[in-house]
Design a protein around this motif. Structure first.
Motif: not given
Lengths: 341, 328
Positions: B126-140
């Motif tokens: 259900e995550l939007t692309r933008e939200a997903r990108r933010e999660r990935v960036a935060a995780m990295l």
């Protein structure tokens, strides 16, 4: 693991390496594997070589054996028992290799010939190098396998390498390496592929079989514990250079180079509880783009301006003359502490 | 007592191996043979053992990458050893794994950003692309990689950095239990220490549990709250880390501890060594009774006749050993 008593440095070392440089020429450029390395090994001495991947520890001694890959460009000098090994032809190398200077590799499965019986691999060396008769060679081979604690040695002569377990294969390899009573045996990560209980057996065997002092040992390992148990003297390598060298006990107790200190603070010790590890920051060195100054400068917590511009030469690190380091820093008086330990 | 996340009881994983001869019946290779343990919320359980002890097989059985032959794997009250693949799916995000070889476990044709985002697209579609990108960036960022690296490929990274990517991929879905299977074993010591510290920090910050599998007892002691010692598919000893190392009950644990070299010549040369004879027997034909008896300095007739139960042998109820003649 009984250590041999430290011996005074022999005036005529068995192996003396001077300003060794090894480059590998690749399509993408030159990889500078070894960069002006000098060291020597005394008679009967056990010298430990510590370094992480890419430190040049294996390449240095492959060069001594004349076993470098074809794209290697070598400069400098490696003298073994007074003879220059760099540029020596196959004849001169073969007179030394496998006889006066032998090698034990990490994986005995790839260093023993898979389609030849163990017995033949041992007797061949004796017939070729020592001129023994088949019968005498066989007797000596059995004797060596027994010394290496191979059960039922006479019967095992007929076995092929794959019929042995990993630990037993490494015993065979040690027997083979010491068969000709060499002046120097180079053991390159000899126990890295083995389980720890088998490693303990093999290290004890290596110590026992070289205890007479006739054979010098170079023990190459990434494992500081393995080096600590066996070696009289230690050389710490990084990016193809010696960072620090000195007597094992003193160097481990109070290392003088920031890299050695960093290494020792990075390893968890089984005999100590708790405390956080203090890793060395940053990434391993890029051998295609080494900095002009100290190769460790980009990761060094004590770095200052001079480290970036001027390459540090090996210089005395302490009152002990055989203890040297390649570092501009004056030194450390206290042993490294782990945080919270 | 903290919440029990995972309860493994009498786990068995046998692999059929072709017998010798044309009509020979397949024989079972007993990779894991009756292993029981629990994992509590927020703790690190270390599993130590030599090659062939079954430690990786246990991890793979918990994740159902192997199907257990017998026993129960109870995750928060549900036995997942027998769940269908479909029923298992929602649980998968809770259980993640980090492998030994960081480069081999990452798809070479995917960018780092896609590698880390992939489990998110499955677990949280259900995550939007933008939200997903933010999660990935935060995780990295959390694992110490620059979020600017998302468009690079695994081969552009060193071994230690690849392991950070593997950790980011495992943690991005906020699992509750992460299995680390020799996760630092192929790394140089200076990098290994970085990754160990990273795992400890993430565990603290995210409140997750770890099963830390390794052949390296020093690393296991450093990171674990409790240690399980495995030999030939069976548990030899299980207890609080400091007790298992300091007061080993089982002769195998004692021998293992004594075989581990300590990086200090002054200590290392004075230590008594309990050298074990021989090597680990074949799991196709394990010894009767106690599987360790063929190498055990204390073995007696009873050890061949009777399998020792894993029970508390000393003063601590949480410290168990499977031995007829423990060191206590």
């Amino acid at each position: 693991m009984t250590p041999s008593t430290p011996r005074p440095a022999d005036p005529a070392p068995v192996l003396a390496i001077e300003d060794l440089r090894i480059r590998f020429v690749t399509r993408d450029g030159a990889v500078r594997a070894v960069n002006g390395l000098s060291l020597s090994v005394g008679r009967g001495e056990t010298l430990g070589i510590v370094g992480e991947s890419g430190s040049g520890k294996s390449q240095t001694f492959l060069a001594a054996m004349g076993l470098l890959a074809r794209n290697a460009r070598v400069e400098g000098s490696i003298r073994f028992e007074g003879r220059e090994m760099i540029g020596a032809g196959p004849r001169a190398l073969n007179a030394v290799r496998g006889k006066r200077m032998t090698m034990i590799f990490q994986d005995p499965m790839t260093s023993l010939t898979p389609h030849m019986r163990i017995g033949r691999q041992l007797t061949e060396v004796l017939e070729h190098h020592e001129g023994l008769s088949r019968e005498a060679a066989r007797a000596r081979a059995v004797e060596m396998l027994e010394l290496a604690r191979i059960p039922d040695a006479r019967a095992r002569l007929a076995s092929y390498p794959h019929e042995f377990s990993g630990g037993m294969r490494q015993r065979v390899m040690i027997a083979l390496a010491l068969l000709t009573n060499p002046a120097l045996v180079i053991a390159d990560e000899p126990t890295t592929a083995l389980d720890v209980t088998v490693q303990a057996q093999i290290l004890a065997l290596l110590a026992r079989m070289t205890a007479s002092g006739e054979t010098s040992v170079i023990l190459i390992s990434h494992d500081l514990g393995v080096i600590a148990g066996l070696c009289d003297r230690v050389v710490v390598m990084y990016a193809g250079e010696v960072m620090e060298e000195g007597p094992a006990e003193a160097l481990f107790a109070n290392p003088q180079h920031p890299y050695t200190r960093g290494l020792l603070r990075s390893v968890p010790r089984l005999d100590r509880a708790g405390g956080d590890l203090v890793p060395i920051a940053g990434q391993p060195p890029d051998l295609e783009a080494l900095p002009p100054g100290c190769p460790f400068a980009p990761r060094c917590p004590h770095v200052f301006d001079r480290c970036h511009t001027e390459h540090p030469a090996l210089r005395p690190a302490a009152a002990v003359p055989s203890w040297r380091k390649a570092c501009h820093l004056d030194g450390f008086e206290t042993p490294p502490q782990r945080e919270g330990a | 007592m903290r919440e029990t996340l995972l309860e493994v009881s009498d786990l068995r994983v046998h692999f059929p191996v072709r017998g010798q001869g044309l009509f020979a019946r397949p024989r079972p290779l007993r990779a894991v043979d009756g292993v029981s343990f629990t994992v509590h919320a927020g703790e690190t359980l270390g599993i130590v053992g030599e090659s062939g002890s079954g430690k990786s097989t246990i991890a793979r059985a918990i994740l159902r990458l192997n199907t257990p032959t017998g026993g129960r794997v109870v995750w928060l009250g549900t036995d997942i050893a027998r769940l269908s693949e479909h029923a298992l799916r929602p649980l998968r995000r809770d259980l993640q794994i980090i492998f030994q070889d960081p480069l081999a476990s990452l798809d070479p044709r995917m960018t780092v950003g896609d590698i880390v985002a992939e489990p998110l697209t499955v677990a949280e579609p259900e995550l939007t692309r933008e939200a997903r990108r933010e999660r990935v960036a935060a995780m990295l960022d959390l694992v110490g990689l620059s979020p600017q690296m998302v468009n690079r490929y695994p081969h552009e990274f060193s071994g230690g950095q690849c392991q950070r990517i593997g950790i980011a991929r495992a943690m991005v879905v906020r699992p509750r239990l992460v299995l680390c299977d020799e996760a630092v074993s192929s790394l140089d010591v200076s990098i290994q220490a970085q990754i160990i510290n990273l795992l400890k920090r993430l565990q603290r910050e995210m409140g997750l549990s770890l099963i830390f599998i390794s052949h390296d007892l020093s690393v296991v002691r450093h990171i674990s709250d409790r240690i399980l010692v495995l030999y030939l598919g069976r548990v030899m000893e299980l207890g609080p880390a400091e007790r298992v190392i300091g007061l080993a009950h089982h002769p195998y644990t004692a021998a293992l501890i004594s075989a581990v070299p300590v990086p200090d010549p002054a200590v290392e040369r004075g230590r008594p060594r309990l050298l074990l004879e021989g090597e680990i027997p074949s799991p196709l034909d394990p010894p009767s009774g106690c599987v360790f008896r063929t190498r055990c300095p204390k073995a007696q007739a009873r050890c061949a006749a009777e399998v020792p139960a894993l029970v508390p042998r000393g003063t601590d109820e949480a410290h168990l050993a499977a031995c007829h003649f423990p060191n206590i």
